[in-house]
Structure formats: structure tokens, C-alpha cells
Design a protein around this motif. Sequence first.
Motif, PDB file in Angstrom:
ATOM      1  N   LYS B 127       0.837  -1.183   0.000  1.00  0.00           N
ATOM      2  CA  LYS B 127       0.000   0.000   0.000  1.00  0.00           C
ATOM      3  C   LYS B 127       0.879   1.241   0.000  1.00  0.00           C
ATOM      4  CE  LYS B 127      -4.166   1.134   2.532  1.00  0.00           C
ATOM      5  NZ  LYS B 127      -4.912   0.721   3.720  1.00  0.00           N
ATOM      6  N   ARG B 128       0.527   2.187  -0.843  1.00  0.00           N
ATOM      7  CA  ARG B 128       1.271   3.445  -0.853  1.00  0.00           C
ATOM      8  C   ARG B 128       0.887   4.222   0.401  1.00  0.00           C
ATOM      9  NH1 ARG B 128       0.327   6.486  -6.088  1.00  0.00           N
ATOM     10  NH2 ARG B 128       2.210   5.434  -6.774  1.00  0.00           N
ATOM     11  N   PRO B 129       1.891   4.672   1.163  1.00  0.00           N
ATOM     12  CA  PRO B 129       1.543   5.370   2.404  1.00  0.00           C
ATOM     13  C   PRO B 129       0.938   6.736   2.103  1.00  0.00           C
ATOM     14  CG  PRO B 129       3.889   5.467   2.037  1.00  0.00           C
ATOM     15  CD  PRO B 129       3.332   4.623   0.930  1.00  0.00           C
ATOM     16  N   PHE B 248       3.103  -0.207   4.959  1.00  0.00           N
ATOM     17  CA  PHE B 248       1.722   0.134   5.274  1.00  0.00           C
ATOM     18  C   PHE B 248       0.751  -0.971   4.884  1.00  0.00           C
ATOM     19  CE2 PHE B 248       3.360   4.164   6.295  1.00  0.00           C
ATOM     20  CZ  PHE B 248       2.373   4.845   6.995  1.00  0.00           C
ATOM     21  N   GLY B 249       1.248  -2.189   4.895  1.00  0.00           N
ATOM     22  CA  GLY B 249       0.357  -3.303   4.588  1.00  0.00           C
ATOM     23  C   GLY B 249       0.118  -3.459   3.101  1.00  0.00           C
ATOM     24  N   THR B 251      -2.633  -3.868  -0.288  1.00  0.00           N
ATOM     25  CA  THR B 251      -3.937  -3.530  -0.826  1.00  0.00           C
ATOM     26  C   THR B 251      -4.126  -4.342  -2.102  1.00  0.00           C
ATOM     27  OG1 THR B 251      -5.364  -1.733  -1.534  1.00  0.00           O
ATOM     28  CG2 THR B 251      -3.058  -1.564  -2.164  1.00  0.00           C
TER      29      THR B 251
END
Lengths: 106, 343
Positions: B127-129, B248-249, B251
Motif C-alpha cells: 500500500k502506498r503510504p 503500510f500493509g 492492498t
Amino acid sequence: MTKLTFIAHDGTHFDMDAENGSTVMENAIRNAVPGIEAECGGACACATCHVYVDEAWTALVGEPEAMEEDMLDFAYDVQPNSRLSCQIKVRDALDGLVVRVPARQG
Amino acid sequence: MTDITKTDVLIVGAGPVGLFAVFELGLFDMKCHLIDILDRPGGQCAELYPEKPIYDIPGWPSISAQGLVDKLLEQIAPFKPDFTYNRMVSSLEKLEDGSFRVTTDENEVFEAKVVVIAAGGGSFQPKRPPIPGIEPYEGKSVFYSVRRMEDFRGHDLVIVGGGDSALDWTLNLQPVAKSVTLVHRRPEFRAAPDSVNKMYALQEMKQLTFQVGQVTGLTGADGKLSSAVIKGPDGDVEVPCTRMLPFFGLTMKLGPIAEWGLNLHENLIPVDTEKFQTSVPGIFAVGDINWYPGKLKLILSGFHEVALMAQAAKRIISPGERIVFQYTTSSTSLQKKLGVVEA
């Protein structure tokens, strides 16, 4: 029925009647509130139903639990009044609750 | 010449529906190879909510998502499917003989007579922060994974996140980086307590900096970072930063599937409801990634879809062969395939 208001990022108000026991997120989806994505469907497994609870309501709504805090790490511009709306259950005491939708979800 | 792996059916995605496809195809003697971007089977069930109970799997009043994946793996084991993990399918082309060539992002090549897309919500990607203006630095100064530790030697490194990836790389890269700043929005971590203690010990020895806050701005030019602004409890802090690793995990993104000429409908693949075939004969789409009138994104709908798809796939793989409809309860030949009676 309990009244809920979402304020979208552009300032539009979405007023709705919510059933007790449902989650705040579910009501956003039912009423197509823009900016609430709820990618995981309410499993507290993403952070795309992030809202800011209106300051007048933060005490009543309460603090996130540890699992929700963990997910909030992935949200955009987290504030002290940030919550994931899938983790807030509608109840009588929340009649009139106001939450704001952030500029973006993650 | 690259080695080509040949199989009857290539399944893109090893979530619950992709896994059950192996069962239905296996009953018709079709051999399957599954490719998944994650490092294990299960898709969203394994990645997003392994511990959560699912209540609408027929016959299971309640089963955890991981429990369902484990049961599916047990159920398909007799058909000995092959798995390739940590790979994204990047291209899909139709060959002259009607079969398909599938290439992964690591340039492995597969050929199959039938392709089944069971890719759910798309492929899991970092995930893009939520940091404004991060895009121009990606791939140059900002990385979402560590391929070679050497790439970080001598750099002012900022690691963002509070999970195991963030903590592990903070500890592993601290000896090679010029400086390490770990940024997390709160002092509690989701990581192994041992890693957190080690991190605090290094901070105590001034070997790294742990900064509570959120990264709100970046400075640099031409993709080269020079510093990062961190909004902390006591206001903004600017720290030197020439490399950044945000964790950030994951997606889900549709990814390259969009370019396979399948006439997408709102990022979903339209199929018919007899065969669950796409606009390209021989390519099927099942589970959350497909669309048809009345579609429901339920695991149980995906299970139904693969049963019908398998009939159509068999007709492609064994043209002219009569397809006999049989029940696993009473068919000795199916039971032999399942290994429950002696072959």
C-alpha cells in the motif's frame, strides 16, 4: 431509530436513520456516502472506512480497541478522534452522532 | 531458451475459489497449476482475515477463514496441484494452436490449454503510504521491499510502520545504514515484542532514532530524497532521509489483468453464467473477479461457478469426449481419483 450524520470531505451532509446494532460503516454503504470504501466488508482488516468522530461525541463513542488501533496505522492522516466506522455500533446513546469523512482512505 | 511449464489448466489466484477449482477440474482428470502473488495459499482469507469466522459456507455453521483454506487444501490434495507463489501473472497471450502462454513478473513461462482467472480483488500489492508527493521518489529513493541490503548501505534511512516488516528491517539495516529513523504514529507496535525491545535498546545506545508521528512531507529533487518531515506530538521534525521504506500493509489492485483484452465491466471480468467463460474462449473467470447479472461476491457462489466452468474446460481439453455426470457419493471412478477406494 437512531439518527446519524456523515459529513463528506466536500462538506455535503448525509443524514440517515440507523438501526441499533448495525455498524456506522454499514449505514454509510447503504446510503452511498462518498469516501467510505470498506474494502474488507467490516472485518476490521483494512482501514478504508476511517472517519473522524465529531468532538462533541468522542467521549460517548469511546476509544478504539487494540486491533482497531493496529488497523488505524494504515489510515490516512490519523487524528485523536479517528475511528474505523465498522467498529462503532449504533445504539440509542449515539442518537444524533456526527462523523466526518477524511480526504482519502489510505 | 526459457523453460516452459506445461499444464492442462493454469489458475491465476490461489484463494478459496481457485483452490476449489482444482477439485472440480481434477474430477475430470485435468491437471492444475496455480500462481499467486502471496507466499501461501488462501488469498484474502489468509491475508486479510485468517482468524475471522465465516458463517455462510454450507455445512459449516462457523469456520475460520484459515480453517476453510486448510480444509480446501486437504480436499484437493488427491489431485496434486502445483503452486507457484510470490509471482504476479504479467502477461497472457493466445497461441496459434489455441492454447495460452502465461508469463510471470519474474519471466517464468507457462503454457496451458485453459486459463482460469480466480484473482479475487486483484493482486495484493504494498500500500502506498499517505504521504503527499511520494510518487516521484518511488523506485528511486522510496522502496516497498528490500531486495538487496547493500542498496541501503551508507544511506540515511527512514522506515515507516509499526509491524514486523518495519521492525525487522529496522534491526537488519541498522548496521549498514548511515542512520536509521523509525517512524510510527504511536509507541505501541504490532510486531514481535522481542524485536521491539531490541529496537528500544538500540535507541538507548543512540544507534537509531524512534520518532512517534506521521510523515507529512518529503524534500528532494529528481527522485532523490534528502529529508522527511515528521509531524509528531511536539510539532514538526525534519530528519535526513535518502532512502525510505514504508510498510503500510497490502492492498488489492487489478494489475495487468486490465490489459488482457477481456472487455472489463467496472474492473470486473464479464462472463456468461453457463460456463463462466470470458469474451476469450478458453479463458474463464470465477469468484470475486467476475461479473454477470445478479453476481454476488460470495465464496459459495464461486464454488458453484467452478463446478460449471470445469464442464466447459473439459470440452476444450478433451474435445469429442463424452462427459458423464457423476456423484462423488456413488461413482467408483470418482472415488478412485479421490483416493478413497483402491485404484
